[in-house]
Design a protein around this motif. Structure first.
Motif, mmCIF file in Angstrom:
data_model
loop_
_atom_site.group_PDB
_atom_site.id
_atom_site.type_symbol
_atom_site.label_atom_id
_atom_site.label_comp_id
_atom_site.label_asym_id
_atom_site.label_seq_id
_atom_site.Cartn_x
_atom_site.Cartn_y
_atom_site.Cartn_z
ATOM 1 N N UNK A 118 0.821 -1.217 0.000
ATOM 2 C CA UNK A 118 0.000 0.000 0.000
ATOM 3 C C UNK A 118 0.852 1.263 0.000
ATOM 4 N N UNK A 119 1.980 1.238 0.693
ATOM 5 C CA UNK A 119 2.843 2.425 0.757
ATOM 6 C C UNK A 119 3.394 2.787 -0.615
ATOM 7 N N UNK A 120 3.753 1.780 -1.402
ATOM 8 C CA UNK A 120 4.241 2.035 -2.761
ATOM 9 C C UNK A 120 3.120 2.538 -3.655
ATOM 10 N N UNK A 121 1.958 1.938 -3.488
ATOM 11 C CA UNK A 121 0.799 2.389 -4.278
ATOM 12 C C UNK A 121 0.514 3.862 -4.009
ATOM 13 N N UNK A 122 0.542 4.275 -2.736
ATOM 14 C CA UNK A 122 0.280 5.665 -2.378
ATOM 15 C C UNK A 122 1.390 6.585 -2.886
ATOM 16 N N UNK A 123 2.636 6.132 -2.809
ATOM 17 C CA UNK A 123 3.756 6.944 -3.292
ATOM 18 C C UNK A 123 3.642 7.198 -4.792
#
Length: 305
Positions: free
Chosen positions: A211-216
């Motif tokens: 999720x953190x990569x998706x948001x970034x």
């Protein structure tokens, strides 16, 4: 970045158009798919006219390159990229209609309603929007069902009332009641930025990234989406129709509020550099793997057509 340093990016962007256009041609074939009854020839011709008429295919490139950042399946990413391009082209067909921006040219060619007629143009856009979700949901997009569902949901949110279409509504309203700066930014984040944000986020979804990569990646897309619209407004003020492949100067003539009109061209150029810096910073964790995405941010800010 020096002009010579842009060559690898421009070559990569150009190389990506071949596979995407080949797939779009197959998807827009006259032969009906399983579950379809028939594909009317005139409708398909209008759809092809609206899609297969050139263009940089930047949004598909962003999907494929953001997916490559996580070593995702290239064929699945290509199909998602084609779906996004169908949504983008549908929006252009409808945006060009007399009831909207009333344009005669798109990418240097007659707009769909000029080449055919208004009713056919509306239906061609409708069909392209439906086709986009068909492409992603189809099992031929070889991803786990939950990823296909996540892509369908993300694209629907980006394209609909809370995204691109809502932004188009705000853009029409801006001809009557000029928004303040915050309203302009919101309008542009919806009308232009939402699909670019999806393009970058989609690669992470295809890959099943955390999720953190998706948001970034989504934040990166938001930054370059705003840069894209800011550069577009600058070009509308400074470029000519031959250079752009469409009419220019229409925002000023319609009295539309833009950030360029509000703050001036020099402010806009400085703001563009700030957005490029922001985009680069978001990609720092990915190192050299993100070099083409970093160059994409520069290309968006410095484009001249």
């Amino acid at each position: 970045m020096a002009k010579d340093d842009q060559i690898p990016f421009e070559a990569a962007l150009l190389a990506s158009t071949g596979p995407i256009e080949a797939l779009l041609r197959r998807l827009l074939d006259d032969r009906p798919l399983s579950g379809e009854i028939a594909r009317p020839q005139r409708l398909m011709e209008a759809m092809r006219h609206g899609v297969l008429n050139g263009g940089k295919r930047l949004r598909p490139f962003l999907v494929m390159e953001s997916a490559a950042l996580f070593s995702a399946d290239g064929e699945a990413a290509l199909r998602v990229a084609a779906a996004l391009e169908c949504v983008h082209c549908y929006s252009l067909i409808h945006d060009d209609l007399p009831a909207m921006d009333d344009d005669d040219l798109r990418r240097g060619q007659p707009t769909v309603h000029k080449a055919f007629d208004e009713a056919t143009a509306i239906l061609a856009g409708d069909a392209l929007l439906a086709l986009a979700f068909d492409i992603i949901a189809d099992e031929a997009t070889m991803l786990p069902a939950e990823r296909r569902a996540a892509l369908v949901l993300a694209l629907a949110r980006a394209a609909g009332a809370g995204g691109m279409v809502g932004g188009q509504m705000l853009d029409l309203e801006a001809e009557r009641i000029q928004p303040e700066e915050a309203g302009i930014i919101r309008l542009q984040a919806m009308k232009t930025g939402a699909l670019i944000r999806f393009a970058c986020e989609a690669g992470a979804i295809v890959a099943g990234a955390p999720a953190a990569d998706r948001e970034r990646l989504a934040e990166f897309g938001s930054a370059i989406g705003l840069a894209f619209q800011l550069a577009d407004d600058l070009l509308d003020l400074t470029a000519d129709a031959r250079q752009m492949g469409k009419a220019t100067g229409k925002d000023a003539a319609a009295g539309k509020a833009t950030l360029v009109a509000l703050h001036g061209a020099n402010w806009a150029r400085n703001q563009l550099q700030g957005l490029v810096d922001q985009a680069h910073a978001l990609l720092c964790p990915y190192g050299e793997d993100a070099v083409l995405l970093k160059q994409a941010a520069e290309f968006v800010a410095a484009r001249n057509s």
